[in-house]
Enzyme design. Structure first.
Site, PDB file in Angstrom:
ATOM      1  N   GLY A 195       0.788  -1.228   0.000  1.00 19.91           N
ATOM      2  CA  GLY A 195       0.000   0.000   0.000  1.00 19.91           C
ATOM      3  C   GLY A 195       0.812   1.266   0.000  1.00 19.91           C
ATOM      4  O   GLY A 195       0.285   2.334   0.323  1.00 19.91           O
ATOM      5  N   SER A 223      10.629  -2.219   6.967  1.00 18.74           N
ATOM      6  CA  SER A 223       9.429  -1.477   7.382  1.00 18.74           C
ATOM      7  C   SER A 223       9.658   0.030   7.337  1.00 18.74           C
ATOM      8  O   SER A 223       9.153   0.785   8.166  1.00 18.74           O
ATOM      9  CB  SER A 223       8.996  -1.910   8.790  1.00 18.74           C
ATOM     10  OG  SER A 223       8.790  -3.301   8.846  1.00 18.74           O
ATOM     11  N   ARG A 224      10.401   0.497   6.328  1.00 19.63           N
ATOM     12  CA  ARG A 224      10.913   1.862   6.328  1.00 19.63           C
ATOM     13  C   ARG A 224      10.160   2.844   5.427  1.00 19.63           C
ATOM     14  O   ARG A 224      10.304   4.059   5.589  1.00 19.63           O
ATOM     15  CB  ARG A 224      12.393   1.847   5.885  1.00 19.63           C
ATOM     16  CG  ARG A 224      12.609   1.280   4.482  1.00 19.63           C
ATOM     17  CD  ARG A 224      14.090   1.196   4.091  1.00 19.63           C
ATOM     18  NE  ARG A 224      14.677   2.482   3.872  1.00 19.63           N
ATOM     19  CZ  ARG A 224      14.561   3.173   2.733  1.00 19.63           C
ATOM     20  NH1 ARG A 224      13.847   2.704   1.722  1.00 19.63           N
ATOM     21  NH2 ARG A 224      15.155   4.340   2.625  1.00 19.63           N
ATOM     22  N   GLN A 225       9.384   2.357   4.446  1.00 16.82           N
ATOM     23  CA  GLN A 225       8.920   3.268   3.409  1.00 16.82           C
ATOM     24  C   GLN A 225       7.945   4.334   3.913  1.00 16.82           C
ATOM     25  O   GLN A 225       8.038   5.497   3.519  1.00 16.82           O
ATOM     26  CB  GLN A 225       8.303   2.479   2.248  1.00 16.82           C
ATOM     27  CG  GLN A 225       9.324   1.755   1.373  1.00 16.82           C
ATOM     28  CD  GLN A 225      10.227   2.704   0.596  1.00 16.82           C
ATOM     29  OE1 GLN A 225      10.099   3.927   0.664  1.00 16.82           O
ATOM     30  NE2 GLN A 225      11.160   2.137  -0.145  1.00 16.82           N
ATOM     31  N   THR A 226       7.005   3.979   4.773  1.00 16.70           N
ATOM     32  CA  THR A 226       6.083   5.005   5.281  1.00 16.70           C
ATOM     33  C   THR A 226       6.851   6.092   6.021  1.00 16.70           C
ATOM     34  O   THR A 226       6.585   7.288   5.849  1.00 16.70           O
ATOM     35  CB  THR A 226       5.029   4.375   6.211  1.00 16.70           C
ATOM     36  OG1 THR A 226       4.193   3.509   5.450  1.00 16.70           O
ATOM     37  CG2 THR A 226       4.170   5.449   6.873  1.00 16.70           C
ATOM     38  N   ALA A 246       3.293   9.317  11.614  1.00 17.89           N
ATOM     39  CA  ALA A 246       3.246   7.902  11.240  1.00 17.89           C
ATOM     40  C   ALA A 246       4.596   7.221  11.429  1.00 17.89           C
ATOM     41  O   ALA A 246       5.655   7.854  11.402  1.00 17.89           O
ATOM     42  CB  ALA A 246       2.795   7.756   9.792  1.00 17.89           C
ATOM     43  N   GLY A 295       4.499  -3.318   8.359  1.00 15.65           N
ATOM     44  CA  GLY A 295       5.367  -4.303   7.728  1.00 15.65           C
ATOM     45  C   GLY A 295       5.697  -5.519   8.578  1.00 15.65           C
ATOM     46  O   GLY A 295       4.830  -6.273   9.014  1.00 15.65           O
ATOM     47  N   GLU A 296       6.977  -5.689   8.847  1.00 18.04           N
ATOM     48  CA  GLU A 296       7.459  -6.872   9.566  1.00 18.04           C
ATOM     49  C   GLU A 296       6.910  -7.025  10.990  1.00 18.04           C
ATOM     50  O   GLU A 296       6.715  -8.155  11.449  1.00 18.04           O
ATOM     51  CB  GLU A 296       8.987  -6.862   9.592  1.00 18.04           C
ATOM     52  CG  GLU A 296       9.602  -7.113   8.241  1.00 18.04           C
ATOM     53  CD  GLU A 296      10.846  -6.282   7.988  1.00 18.04           C
ATOM     54  OE1 GLU A 296      11.896  -6.869   7.718  1.00 18.04           O
ATOM     55  OE2 GLU A 296      10.749  -5.039   8.070  1.00 18.04           O
TER      56      GLU A 296
END
Length: 328
Positions: free
Chosen positions: A49, A88-91, A282, A286-287
């Site tokens: 997403g 789990s870094r993109q957001t 935010a 993720g993980e």
């Protein structure tokens, strides 16, 4: 005989690479004369997403609607590097880069709106494509402002770069803050153990996750449910079997994965504790959705029949052997 038990698993998980490893992302934002926005980002959408996340952050910062934003991703010829879709870094990382890019564009749009209204830019805000001055809606729209900026040579693009690289820990003491942000989660699992066969059935899962501010609650629930399903497979059925280095589980006929019928009801509890350094507070999911699942299941098995599994997956054969040793 079938016996039931409840187990808990807790985790703390860091966002990004940490330990001094380079961790940055860039994005560009451009507005057209009609007020629609194009975002360029190298963030790879792999089903988590992230593309919608980018659109929501850009729209929130600029005061437009998500449907006004087109996101172009993962084109090495045109999109700026956003780093891998991992850790789990993109957001957190790309979200911050997009917010910065939209913020730079917004400053130019505020100057353009001020010119059109003949007022100072400090009192101007944008909301749902509209232009407001001191809280009152004006007759201007974002399209009017964007067209004015493009036609008068004002900046109509924004660039954002966010660096999540943190210092490494002290090499002598291993002490230090190796990450910029952390997520937290607790999962509760109820299982049923068949003492005759060793089969474990997961009856339900309750998963509470601190995600910072929930930018897209529905997508977060989807990530939690997917993570729980992956953790369930890891805990109970997914097993690589080798014979002198040769895999005996080379296909999905031998290497089993959970199906929709294997996944129990999942209650997703989104805990919103805003992260000051994240985009609109935010963090990420993720993980973390996978990590507490297996420990919770193993603890639930122990609670049900009093045996401790120390090697995953907890297959019926392993459970039956331990039950036999216990006298069942």
């Amino acid at each position: 005989m079938k016996k039931r038990g409840i187990g808990y698993g807790c985790m703390m998980y860091a966002i990004g690479y940490g330990f001094g490893r380079p961790d940055a992302s860039a994005a560009s934002v451009e507005i057209g004369e009609d007020g629609t926005v194009t975002v360029l980002s190298g963030c790879a959408e792999i089903g988590q997403g992230s593309t919608e996340m980018i659109a929501l952050i850009a729209a929130e910062e600029l005061g437009i609607l998500p449907e006004d934003v087109m996101v172009l991703t993962s084109d090495t010829a045109t999109t700026p590097d956003a780093g891998p879709s991992t850790a789990s870094r993109q957001t957190y990382v790309t979200g911050n880069a997009v917010k910065k890019a939209a913020g730079e564009l917004k400053r130019s749009l505020l100057m353009g709106a001020a010119e059109l209204l003949g007022v100072e830019p400090e009192g101007i805000t944008f909301k749902k494509r509209g232009v407001y001055y001191t809280g009152e809606k004006t007759g201007l729209t974002m399209a009017d402002v964007a067209s004015h900026c493009r036609r008068t040579g004002k900046q109509f693009m924004g660039w954002g770069w966010f660096n999540n690289t943190t210092p490494d820990v002290d090499p002598e003491t291993n002490q230090g803050d190796a990450y910029a942000s952390y997520t937290f989660a607790t999962q509760a699992v109820e299982v049923e153990v068949d003492t005759d066969t060793g089969e474990v059935t997961v009856l339900r899962v309750v998963a509470a996750h601190d995600v910072g501010r929930a930018i897209n609650p529905l997508a977060i629930e989807g990530q939690i449910e997917g993570g729980v399903a992956m953790g369930l497979g890891y805990a109970l059925i997914e097993e690589v079997i080798l014979d002198k280095g040769r895999p005996l589980t080379p296909t999905f006929a031998e290497y089993l994965l959970p199906t929709a019928k294997d996944v129990p009801p999942i209650v997703s509890l989104i805990v919103e504790e805003a992260e000051p350094t994240g985009p609109f507070g935010a963090k990420g999911v993720g993980e973390p959705a996978t990590i507490p699942t297996a420990p919770a299941i193993i603890n639930a098995i122990y609670n049900a029949v009093g045996i401790r599994i120390t090697e995953l997956p907890a297959t019926p054969e392993k459970i039956r052997q331990l039950l036999k040793e216990k006298g069942f």
